[in-house]
Motif scaffolding. Structure first.
Motif, mmCIF file in Angstrom:
data_model
loop_
_atom_site.group_PDB
_atom_site.id
_atom_site.type_symbol
_atom_site.label_atom_id
_atom_site.label_comp_id
_atom_site.label_asym_id
_atom_site.label_seq_id
_atom_site.Cartn_x
_atom_site.Cartn_y
_atom_site.Cartn_z
ATOM 1 N N GLY A 1 0.792 -1.229 0.000
ATOM 2 C CA GLY A 1 0.000 0.000 0.000
ATOM 3 C C GLY A 1 0.819 1.270 0.000
ATOM 4 O O GLY A 1 0.376 2.307 0.499
ATOM 5 N N SER B 1 3.211 2.004 1.740
ATOM 6 C CA SER B 1 3.392 2.483 3.113
ATOM 7 C C SER B 1 4.827 2.929 3.371
ATOM 8 O O SER B 1 5.774 2.396 2.825
ATOM 9 C CB SER B 1 2.994 1.385 4.095
ATOM 10 O OG SER B 1 3.702 0.204 3.825
ATOM 11 N N SER C 1 0.403 6.654 -1.435
ATOM 12 C CA SER C 1 0.638 5.919 -0.205
ATOM 13 C C SER C 1 -0.564 5.963 0.726
ATOM 14 O O SER C 1 -1.266 6.965 0.812
ATOM 15 C CB SER C 1 1.844 6.560 0.504
ATOM 16 O OG SER C 1 1.918 6.143 1.839
ATOM 17 N N GLY C 2 -0.760 4.869 1.430
ATOM 18 C CA GLY C 2 -1.810 4.837 2.440
ATOM 19 C C GLY C 2 -1.353 5.449 3.755
ATOM 20 O O GLY C 2 -2.145 5.615 4.668
ATOM 21 N N GLY C 3 -0.061 5.742 3.868
ATOM 22 C CA GLY C 3 0.440 6.354 5.099
ATOM 23 C C GLY C 3 1.623 5.601 5.660
ATOM 24 O O GLY C 3 2.309 4.890 4.938
ATOM 25 N N ALA C 4 1.838 5.778 6.957
ATOM 26 C CA ALA C 4 2.995 5.151 7.603
ATOM 27 C C ALA C 4 2.807 3.635 7.659
ATOM 28 O O ALA C 4 1.681 3.147 7.657
ATOM 29 C CB ALA C 4 3.170 5.711 9.004
ATOM 30 N N ARG C 5 3.925 2.904 7.703
ATOM 31 C CA ARG C 5 3.840 1.437 7.730
ATOM 32 C C ARG C 5 3.713 0.961 9.170
ATOM 33 O O ARG C 5 4.651 1.070 9.956
ATOM 34 C CB ARG C 5 5.067 0.820 7.059
ATOM 35 C CG ARG C 5 4.909 -0.695 6.862
ATOM 36 C CD ARG C 5 6.048 -1.278 6.059
ATOM 37 N NE ARG C 5 6.050 -0.773 4.678
ATOM 38 C CZ ARG C 5 7.051 -0.964 3.819
ATOM 39 N NH1 ARG C 5 8.117 -1.626 4.195
ATOM 40 N NH2 ARG C 5 6.979 -0.479 2.598
ATOM 41 N N SER D 1 8.369 4.109 11.791
ATOM 42 C CA SER D 1 7.814 4.762 10.599
ATOM 43 C C SER D 1 7.294 6.151 10.925
ATOM 44 O O SER D 1 7.417 7.061 10.116
ATOM 45 C CB SER D 1 6.732 3.941 9.910
ATOM 46 O OG SER D 1 6.144 3.011 10.723
ATOM 47 N N GLY E 1 -2.810 9.784 5.166
ATOM 48 C CA GLY E 1 -2.110 9.476 6.408
ATOM 49 C C GLY E 1 -0.797 10.221 6.568
ATOM 50 O O GLY E 1 -0.699 11.404 6.243
ATOM 51 N N THR F 1 1.888 10.350 4.986
ATOM 52 C CA THR F 1 2.465 11.000 3.815
ATOM 53 C C THR F 1 1.930 12.417 3.679
ATOM 54 O O THR F 1 2.677 13.363 3.440
ATOM 55 C CB THR F 1 2.101 10.194 2.542
ATOM 56 O OG1 THR F 1 2.189 8.817 2.858
ATOM 57 C CG2 THR F 1 3.010 10.519 1.401
ATOM 58 N N SER G 1 0.483 8.919 17.019
ATOM 59 C CA SER G 1 0.790 9.186 15.621
ATOM 60 C C SER G 1 1.068 10.653 15.278
ATOM 61 O O SER G 1 1.615 11.391 16.096
ATOM 62 C CB SER G 1 -0.357 8.640 14.778
ATOM 63 O OG SER G 1 0.080 8.423 13.464
ATOM 64 N N CYS H 1 -4.888 -0.502 15.342
ATOM 65 C CA CYS H 1 -3.949 -1.445 14.742
ATOM 66 C C CYS H 1 -4.580 -2.831 14.695
ATOM 67 O O CYS H 1 -4.531 -3.519 13.671
ATOM 68 C CB CYS H 1 -2.657 -1.469 15.548
ATOM 69 S SG CYS H 1 -1.436 -2.618 14.914
#
Lengths: 288, 317
Positions: free
Chosen positions: A132, A134, A163-167, A174, A205, A207, B201, B229
């Motif tokens: 994704g 990520s 990107s879907g965001g952080a992994r 991340s 997210g 990104t 986050s 999560c």
């Protein structure tokens, strides 16, 4: 008298025996338009009838942006390391291996330097097909190094976000990549080297909460999804129906966070036009 | 006093203790021995429980309803010297993000932090500590103003996340956080960040970039909450304990990964069990780290900070 008589009720063919058009010959856009794959490629991976911008990866963007598809890839051997020994339903190491096998990529970003309309350009392009798109440690480090290359050689930087965001599997590691990439962008900005952020479908997210929104100009492609929280999260949190076009590039432009939206066909020309203008150098001919 | 599920043995002993003492007071029976015994047992149980907390139990403690919030710290540390400042100068004053100037000893500091509420009404008023873009922009305005007057910055982080609302998206939640992160990497005054509760986050990192990042012992800091999560990776809300474990979100893990600088000890039983002590410890920590940081020139300060963040990440090749 019917022409056919159904002897058995219901559809009996198992899924694996179903006849299908071989993959790769045709592309069907979300509005249902069918495009021949070759034609799609010639049209910058935009469906000619409805203008739908198909999701593409670093290979295609490099092809579109670099003259004669010639470029030098930077730091191409960086790979992820599972420091946290992360395991959910699957091991992170297995996920990585699967993604690498499936995509032939090392991680969710590739960086390269080459000529675009005759002038040097550093491009860091994310690949959504790799978990994704990520952002983990590798994406952060590669962006930092690409920006550093720009800084040292005084070459403009283009980051293509997808990107879907952080992994999640790299947890706080991340998260800190948001800060790491921002450090380099701050240095680039202090040095007066232009940074263009191209937000493509989807950019969400972490990104969005870092490099994607920090360009000297932020630009996008028609219809791209751009947002901090994903649409499902927003709907669940607020309990409200989302307005039509919510978080599309057009919506984000309207609210003041993009400079312009460009058709992929004009991407190379417009990026280089901006660079010539902002760097006050002579305009180049259209060679794209 | 509210008890969490794993604190129930403590609750039981506490009740026994109170009862025994009451009996002693009301009758002539000598219970001093029993009381002493229960007291001893209570101490041992507390130690036993709090020394072996699981990551998920720490997450629960970080959200304890009695836990001190940002304004509690500021009021306790600065007393009457605190002057709250409002507004982002563009849109409105975000109640989930507070800030202002105050003194610790003779030194002025600019304080910024997310604020949660104490009951249903104030929780809604504070939007559960989830700031909107204007909150991050207010924080940045205050930090830039601090930079102008060479006043050091202290950030208290306590948020379940940046608010994922419709209007937040319209007003550029992502851009607001991104801008803060970038500006904080190059701010020319010392920044001390203290995670006092939840560090979720981007919403946390939006006021979380600093020269010294401290985490209280029973707090968490990660890229996502254990619940979310669990729902994404396990496709169910039931795996929050495993998720908390996997995310390595405790202060100890974060220190080991070199993603934070220091852990601040809490009183036995958590920050809320002895608030005064917690406040004194935090004030002391801020003074101590500021004393080190003020020796650096602005150039070195920024250089060191940038270097620290550039070194974060684990990869091969």
């Amino acid at each position: 008298m019917p022409w056919f008589k159904r002897t058995k009720k219901g559809i009996q063919t198992p899924t694996e025996e179903k006849k299908d058009v071989p993959k790769g010959l045709w592309y069907k856009s979300p509005t249902g338009k069918i495009v021949d794959s070759e034609e799609l490629e010639k049209n910058f991976y935009v469906s000619p009838e409805d203008g739908y911008h198909v999701r593409i990866g670093s290979k295609e963007y490099f092809e579109i942006l670099f003259d004669d598809n010639k470029f030098k890839e930077l730091d191409k051997n960086l790979t992820s390391q599972d420091t946290l020994k992360f395991e959910d339903k699957k091991k992170y190491t297995d996920r990585l291996k699967e993604a690498q096998d499936k995509t032939g990529l090392k991680d969710a970003i590739r960086c390269a330097v080459g000529k675009s309309m005759g002038a040097d350009l550093v491009v860091a392009c994310m690949d959504f097909s790799f978990i994704g798109g990520s952002m983990g440690s590798v994406v952060g480090e590669k962006i930092a190094r690409a920006a550093d290359y720009s800084l040292k050689k005084k070459i403009p930087l283009l980051i293509i976000s997808k990107s879907g965001g952080a992994r999640m599997m790299e947890a706080a590691l991340s998260l800190m990549q948001l800060a790491k990439t921002s450090v380099k962008l701050a240095q680039l900005s202090d040095a007066g080297i232009p940074y263009i952020s191209l937000c493509t479908d989807p950019t969400t997210g972490g990104t969005t909460a870092s490099f994607a929104m920090l360009g000297d100009i932020n630009i996008s492609e028609p219809g791209a999804l751009i947002g901090f929280a994903g649409p499902r999260v927003v709907r669940d949190t607020t309990g409200k129906e989302l307005p039509e076009g919510f978080q599309t590039a057009e919506f984000v432009l309207e609210h003041g966070f993009l400079d312009f939206i460009t058709h992929r066909r004009d991407l190379k020309r417009k990026i280089n036009l901006y660079l010539d203008l902002v760097l006050n150098r002579p305009l180049r001919e259209k060679t794209a | 006093m509210e008890y969490l599920d794993f604190e129930l043995p403590i609750k039981e002993l506490q009740e026994q203790y109170t009862k025994a003492c009451l009996i002693g007071e009301e009758s002539d029976v000598d219970v001093s021995n029993t009381c002493k015994q229960i007291e001893k047992k209570l101490k041992e149980t507390k130690k036993e429980i709090y020394k072996n907390l699981t990551p998920w139990q720490r997450v629960q403690l970080s959200r304890h309803p009695d836990r001190p919030y940002t304004m509690d710290y500021i009021n306790a540390i600065c007393g009457d010297s605190f002057l709250e400042l409002h507004g982002d100068r563009n849109f409105k004053d975000d109640k989930a993000m507070v800030g202002g100037l105050g003194k610790i000893g003779d030194q002025s500091f600019m304080f910024v932090g997310q604020q949660k509420g104490y009951n249903t009404k104030t929780r809604q008023f504070r939007n559960f500590g989830m700031a909107n873009p204007e909150g991050y922009r207010k924080a940045l305005r205050l930090m830039k103003s601090a930079e102008k007057f060479k006043v050091p910055v202290v950030c208290f982080v306590d948020t379940p996340g940046a608010f994922p609302g419709l209007e937040a998206e319209e007003r550029g939640q992502g851009e607001a956080i991104a801008r803060n992160i970038l500006e904080m990497t190059r701010l020319k005054v010392p920044i001390i960040v203290v995670i006092i509760g939840e560090g979720a986050s981007g919403g946390a990192l939006g006021i979380g970039v600093g020269d010294k990042v401290l985490m209280l012992e029973n707090t968490w800091y990660s890229v996502i909450s254990p619940e979310s999560c669990s729902s994404i990776l396990w496709r169910s809300w039931e795996f929050k304990e495993q998720a908390a474990e996997a995310l390595k979100l405790t202060a100890t893990d974060m220190k080991k990964l070199k993603l934070i600088d220091e852990i601040v000890k809490e009183p036995l039983g958590g920050a809320h069990s002895d608030r005064e002590k917690t406040f004194t410890t935090i004030a002391g920590a801020i003074e101590k780290y500021y004393a080190d940081l003020k020796m650096l020139s602005p150039t070195d300060l920024v250089k060191n900070r940038m270097k620290k963040y550039l070194e974060m990440g684990e990869f091969k090749g």
